[in-house]
Design an enzyme around this catalytic site. Sequence first.
Site, PDB file in Angstrom:
ATOM      1  CG  ASP A 513       6.296  -0.472   6.960  1.00  0.00           C
ATOM      2  OD1 ASP A 513       5.808  -0.207   5.752  1.00  0.00           O
ATOM      3  OD2 ASP A 513       6.291  -1.209   7.615  1.00  0.00           O
ATOM      4  CG  HIS A 514       4.967   5.030   1.981  1.00  0.00           C
ATOM      5  ND1 HIS A 514       3.942   5.632   2.215  1.00  0.00           N
ATOM      6  CD2 HIS A 514       5.551   5.717   0.824  1.00  0.00           C
ATOM      7  CE1 HIS A 514       3.799   6.670   1.591  1.00  0.00           C
ATOM      8  NE2 HIS A 514       4.560   6.881   0.835  1.00  0.00           N
ATOM      9  NE  ARG A 515       4.774  -3.005   5.230  1.00  0.00           N
ATOM     10  CZ  ARG A 515       5.173  -3.891   5.732  1.00  0.00           C
ATOM     11  NH1 ARG A 515       4.798  -5.091   5.250  1.00  0.00           N
ATOM     12  NH2 ARG A 515       5.863  -3.949   6.784  1.00  0.00           N
TER      13      ARG A 515
END
Length: 541
Positions: A513-515
């Site tokens: 999850d690039h967040r």
Amino acid sequence: MTLDIKVPSIGVEGAMEVIEICISVGEDVEQDDSIVVLESDKTTVEVPCPEAGRIKSIGVKVGDKVLEGASILMLEPLNTNLDKKKKNEPESIIAESEIKKSVSPSTKSSIEKALKEVQIPDLGGSEQVEVIEISVSENQEVSEDDTLIVLESDKTTMEIPSPYSGLLTSLKVKLGDKVSAGDAVATILSSKKIEPTANDEVVSVQEGLIKEVSVSQTEQTTSQSMEQKQSSVSLSINVHAGPAVRKLARELGADLSKVAAKGPKGRILKEDLNDYIKQQVTLAQGGGESRHASDALPIVNLPDFSVFGDVERVSMDKVQRLTATNMQTSWLTVPHVTQFDEADITEMEAFRKKQKKAADSKDIKLTPMAFLLKACGYALNQLPQFNVSIDMQAGQLFQKKYIHIGIAVDTPNGLVVPVIRDVNTKNLWELAEECQTLAARARDRKLLPSDMQGGCFTISSLGGLGGTAFTPIVNTPEVAILGVSKAQYKPVYEVETNGFIPKLMLPLSLSYDHRAVNGADAARFTSLLSDLLGDLKGLLL
Ligand code: CAO
């Protein structure tokens, strides 16, 4: 010879009213054909014929009130091979108590019987779990571990096994019921074989406990055939409907417990069933229940596939629907990136093969999965940014201090992800054993909701199947998942020898999850995994 067919034990107190007579004098009936329908305040019961034969006379009429043991009809059996002691006397097909009278002092062993209540076990905190399948019926013989019912929660389906062997005397749940731990499922007259003692000739009847002495050889055959008849009597209680409606429902595959009854005393009429079917067809055309679960997700308008060829609509079960919804939710909410890498597992594979004998002696299958779990446990400890969940509304991260890893298991009922707890504290053998046990329980539908809760990270291994790489979908609210493909020998250039040498390379695909995780961390994570798997000392120490 005629058989006197009587009202069997139904588990209903008091008299029941005869509301339907399904046969007539002179008619030939098959075993299990409904002969009468009885009704009490609470239930309607179809009484099936215990064997094939011709109806000689009927002893009841509509409106009669009957008790257990009352004569229903006289039947001339088509199969007259029953072992009879008195050929001219009508044979009575009913009571276990009559079977028990056949007692011989030449007893070899005895059977202890006790009425036991089966309850829903601890469901790991889940409550109000739906009964989606009833695998048994009343008056059926069940063996210990036979599945009684199947439950379906948000996360899994699970079978509830019988803790006892014996005669299932009453079923306390029906399809669609919501149950919690401690709720009654059924009562079973459990049978336990007892080794003979000097006092075996005594038949004692105590509170709820019957000690029954087994019968001599000839009598035993008679008893068994009668017991078999008893067990073949399956009563479909709980739903208020006559045989014609039940037959139609069976043909249409409709679950009568879901049909709204408009008949007298809440009885389901044919029109009610028709209305229900119409409603289901309308719902299916509009997306039905599956749309309800994923209301917030975009809907794709489907073409009329039948224009292109033969098609059939097949319902997705709850696990499939939930998996689909979760996948779509994750795909739409999590900005996914996948980092690819390879690990040289030549040394690991040699070590694993060396352990084959030890693994066999422990009855454990040591696959690359145990090494992957060990390596991921270590990496999550080293790089805790992979061990978080995001609360976007609060603008916060939950940093987890425990390391529980889920393993994706492919089962005939769909994908399930049981969780191995505290992976970082377990050795290779413990991890291999737990993985094996959880995968087996997943395939046998024996997982509890608690077995699938609390994961921090997931490993999805398709290594046993094939493929070179794939992009797994993050199992949100986790923030990363490791996909593992099939290890292959590849020529790897070695600077020292200036040559190519064969190395067993394991493909790794880390979706994150690039967040929560940035690309550099992902590269660090897979590099660390690659180092750990490539150097066993680092992994095992
Ligand atoms: N490379 C080469 N061989 C591999 C391997 C890999 N990466 N991983 C496993 N194998 C081998 C095993 O060693 C075993 O061979 P041996 O019997 O000779 O040792 C064989 O493949 C079968 O292994 P397995 O699949 O039974 O056992 P496992 O521990 O590797 O995996 C489990 C267990 C439960 C993860 C697996 O059975 C499974 O269900 N995988 C599917 C997961 C899935 O569906 N993922 C997709 C989710 S997203 O859609």
